[in-house]
Design a protein around this motif. Sequence first.
Motif, short mmCIF file in Angstrom:
data_model
loop_
_atom_site.label_atom_id
_atom_site.label_comp_id
_atom_site.label_asym_id
_atom_site.label_seq_id
_atom_site.Cartn_x
_atom_site.Cartn_y
_atom_site.Cartn_z
N SER A 41 0.83 -1.21 0.00
CA SER A 41 0.00 0.00 0.00
C SER A 41 0.86 1.26 0.00
CB SER A 41 -0.93 0.01 1.21
OG SER A 41 -1.93 -0.96 1.07
N ASN A 44 2.24 1.73 -3.48
CA ASN A 44 1.19 2.27 -4.36
C ASN A 44 0.91 3.74 -4.06
OD1 ASN A 44 0.92 -0.20 -5.62
ND2 ASN A 44 -0.88 -0.80 -4.45
N ASP A 45 0.82 4.08 -2.78
CA ASP A 45 0.55 5.47 -2.40
C ASP A 45 1.64 6.41 -2.90
OD1 ASP A 45 -1.77 4.59 -1.15
OD2 ASP A 45 -0.93 4.74 0.89
N ALA A 48 1.43 6.75 -6.68
CA ALA A 48 0.28 7.59 -7.04
C ALA A 48 0.60 9.06 -6.77
CB ALA A 48 -0.96 7.15 -6.27
N LEU A 53 2.14 6.08 -11.07
CA LEU A 53 1.30 4.87 -11.05
C LEU A 53 0.22 4.95 -12.13
CD1 LEU A 53 0.61 2.18 -9.68
CD2 LEU A 53 -0.93 3.46 -8.19
N ASP A 55 -1.38 1.65 -13.00
CA ASP A 55 -2.23 0.57 -12.50
C ASP A 55 -1.37 -0.37 -11.67
OD1 ASP A 55 -4.54 -1.04 -12.19
OD2 ASP A 55 -4.01 -2.27 -13.91
N SER A 56 -2.00 -1.05 -10.72
CA SER A 56 -1.33 -2.12 -9.98
C SER A 56 -2.39 -3.10 -9.51
CB SER A 56 -0.53 -1.57 -8.80
OG SER A 56 -1.40 -1.04 -7.81
N TRP A 94 2.67 -3.83 -11.50
CA TRP A 94 2.46 -2.39 -11.56
C TRP A 94 2.70 -1.97 -13.00
CZ3 TRP A 94 4.73 -4.76 -7.52
CH2 TRP A 94 4.33 -4.40 -6.24
#
Length: 138
Positions: A41, A44-45, A48, A53, A55-56, A94
């Motif tokens: 997470s 991803n954060d 983003a 980012l 897509d993942s 990702w």
Amino acid sequence: MKYLVMVQGAQSDYEGMTGKSSPHSPAWSEEDLRAMFAFMSAVNDDLAESGELVDSQGLTEPAQARTVTAGPDGRPVVTDGPYGETKEVLAGYWVVDCESLERVTEIAIRVSQCPEPAGTPVRPVVIRPIQDGDGGEV
């Protein structure tokens, strides 16, 4: 430039995450799972927030897979489940849009440092540039 960053796994890894150890993968505890999900997470954060980012996704276990091939007569052959000859499969990915191969390599290095219980097999993190519709890199 867009890249696909792929995390490899095996059916035994998924079984380990459900608490079933095997000679190929240790059993994961609830704490191990929480640490792994918190780490992913955070990755991803951060991606983003940086705007990299695209897509993942994590993928389900190979036992839920289906393979479709053309048979000798050209008709489709559909097979369910894991396959003995398949050692590693795509476990998650990702799609990132980065300035350079060096930057996506930094991301892959970070992904490779995901916390895991002792004895977990070392699985590669693979980077592939994504081609555009004309056969060039995106």
